[in-house]
Design a protein around this motif. Structure first.
Motif: not given
Length: 313
Positions: A306-312
């Motif tokens: 989730v954090e990775g998707a938000r960062a992208r």
């Protein structure tokens, strides 16, 4: 039995009778230089040098230059020998504790001395506790603890409880300290290096997800700190007893703690169906721990995704 007839007293086991010096003398053979004292001293030397596993009737006899059968004239069972070894190594309480002022100082001196005895003879800690001390030296230590509290308003049961708390903490202190000492001896590391290695091992396997409180303690450096946790605990016991005594001095009643932990009957604990049921419980608990661990891993991975998707985004 009539009103004046007293119940028959149990016969002292031979080991205890030997410790008190009231056992019947053995039928001495031609080797009159043999004695219970020499046998016990040789056995203690063996245990101090090589550990309790090195002590056998044959090994003690060989050390003394006799045959095992000659020992059995004096000490008829190994259990009796172990009892006498413990009595010899325990020794008497140091006179210095009597010179201290106040019950806390006296008990503190006894606590320190007991720990030193365990460190000098760590094999004592391998011997099972089979009941109250009935031998002279062990009784002397308990008597010294009770005497240290004699001038307090504690009743006899409370004095015994405090004396046992001191003895128990000293035994636990000695057991852990002796373990670290043995680790240092066998590994060639200093005790500080052993503690550092232990902390490093904990650091590898203890995670904040699974063991949050222990992880915080490791991060705080508790395993390499110079603080003495056993002395800290002993002092807090003293603080509690001191506060309790102050309450008695103010006229507060004695506490009544009559509910013992329910100790299961040995026959019940040994029942086959009981053992099988408890084994099933342990296996279920193990499966539950594994499932919870897997859940934490999945949650952690999900958060990272989730954090990775938000960062992208």
């Amino acid at each position: 039995m009539s009103d004046t007839e007293l119940p028959e007293l149990p016969e002292l086991p031979r080991g205890i009778a030997l410790a008190w010096g009231v056992a019947a003398d053995p039928q001495r053979g031609p080797k009159r230089e043999m004695s219970v004292e020499k046998i016990v001293a040789a056995a203690v030397e063996l245990a101090d040098a090589e550990g309790l596993g090195a002590v056998s009737m044959a090994a003690v006899a060989a050390k003394l230059g006799f045959t095992p059968m000659s020992l059995y004239r004096y000490v008829t069972a190994k259990d009796d020998l172990l009892l006498l070894m413990q009595e010899e190594a325990t020794g008497l309480p140091p006179d210095e504790h009597r010179e201290q002022e106040g019950w806390q100082a006296k008990l503190r001196a006894l606590f320190d001395a007991q720990v030193q005895h365990y460190l000098a003879h760590p094999w004592i800690l391998s011997l099972p506790i089979t009941g109250s001390p009935i031998t002279p030296n062990s009784s002397a230590w308990l008597d010294a603890g009770l005497t240290a509290l004699a001038e307090t308003p504690l009743n006899e049961s409370e004095r015994l409880a405090v004396a046992l708390a001191v003895t128990g903490e000293a035994r636990w202190y000695g057991q852990v300290s002796a373990g670290y000492t043995e680790q240092a001896r066998s590994s060639g590391l200093s005790q500080a290096e052993v503690a550092a290695r232990e902390s490093a091992l904990f650091d590898q396997v203890i995670t904040a997800d699974e063991y949050p409180s222990l992880r915080r303690a490791i991060d705080a450096g508790v395993f390499t700190a110079e603080d003495d946790p056993f002395r800290f605990a002993m002092e807090r016991i003293f603080d509690g007893v001191d506060a309790y005594i102050a309450g008695l001095d103010r006229g507060e009643p004695h506490a009544v703690e009559q509910d013992w932990i329910d100790v299961e009957d040995a026959d019940v604990a040994g029942d086959k169906k009981v053992r099988e049921a408890r084994k099933a419980v342990r296996e279920a608990e193990k499966a539950l721990r594994a499932a919870r661990k897997n859940e934490r891993v999945v949650l952690r991975d999900a958060r990272q995704r989730v954090e990775g998707a938000r960062a992208r985004g």
